[in-house]
Scaffold this motif. Structure first.
Motif, mmCIF file in Angstrom:
data_model
loop_
_atom_site.group_PDB
_atom_site.id
_atom_site.type_symbol
_atom_site.label_atom_id
_atom_site.label_comp_id
_atom_site.label_asym_id
_atom_site.label_seq_id
_atom_site.Cartn_x
_atom_site.Cartn_y
_atom_site.Cartn_z
ATOM 1 N N SER A 22 0.834 -1.196 0.000
ATOM 2 C CA SER A 22 0.000 0.000 0.000
ATOM 3 C C SER A 22 0.872 1.250 0.000
ATOM 4 C CB SER A 22 -0.968 -0.016 1.181
ATOM 5 O OG SER A 22 -0.269 -0.077 2.386
ATOM 6 N N PRO A 23 0.348 2.346 -0.539
ATOM 7 C CA PRO A 23 1.125 3.583 -0.628
ATOM 8 C C PRO A 23 1.532 4.102 0.739
ATOM 9 C CG PRO A 23 -0.950 3.763 -1.848
ATOM 10 C CD PRO A 23 -0.983 2.480 -1.087
ATOM 11 N N GLY A 24 2.618 4.859 0.752
ATOM 12 C CA GLY A 24 3.106 5.488 1.964
ATOM 13 C C GLY A 24 4.567 5.158 2.191
ATOM 14 N N SER A 25 5.099 5.638 3.296
ATOM 15 C CA SER A 25 6.492 5.359 3.659
ATOM 16 C C SER A 25 6.568 3.962 4.247
ATOM 17 C CB SER A 25 6.997 6.385 4.671
ATOM 18 O OG SER A 25 7.002 7.661 4.072
ATOM 19 N N ARG A 26 7.405 3.131 3.685
ATOM 20 C CA ARG A 26 7.525 1.733 4.091
ATOM 21 C C ARG A 26 8.970 1.391 4.414
ATOM 22 N NH1 ARG A 26 3.073 1.923 5.280
ATOM 23 N NH2 ARG A 26 1.374 1.936 3.805
#
Length: 101
Positions: A22-26
């Motif tokens: 899923s999108p975002g900082s990972r």
């Protein structure tokens, strides 16, 4: 190269198997195959900002083929056909909210 874990969650996909993130900082742990002079693969953790509706093609780059050490490179990115950015951001927000509760 394969993904070992995403945000601390173990991934069981084999090498070269795509996974959805899923999108975002990972925080992603990758393992690169051993160099020609090494026996074991080397795992490294990287912070990656995953954009919605984007497919990433990642690779391990070594200075020399026999080196064990490697760096992560984004070989290319492409838009995912038919993907709706607003829907993906909403799904990511719902998933993040459920993890926090």
């Amino acid at each position: 190269m394969r993904i070992v874990s995403v945000d601390g969650s173990i991934q069981f996909a084999g090498p070269s198997k795509p996974i959805q993130i899923s999108p975002g900082s990972r925080s992603i742990v990758f393992e690169a195959a051993p160099g020609s002079g090494a026996r074991n693969g080397v795992q490294k953790s990287f912070a990656l900002k995953v954009e919605p509706c984007t497919r990433y093609f990642l690779a391990a780059r070594r200075q020399l083929a026999m080196d064990a050490d490697w760096s992560l490179v984004v070989d290319k990115t492409e838009a995912v056909p038919g993907c709706n950015i607003e829907d993906e951001l909403l799904k990511a927000a719902v998933a993040a909210n459920s993890q926090n509760n």
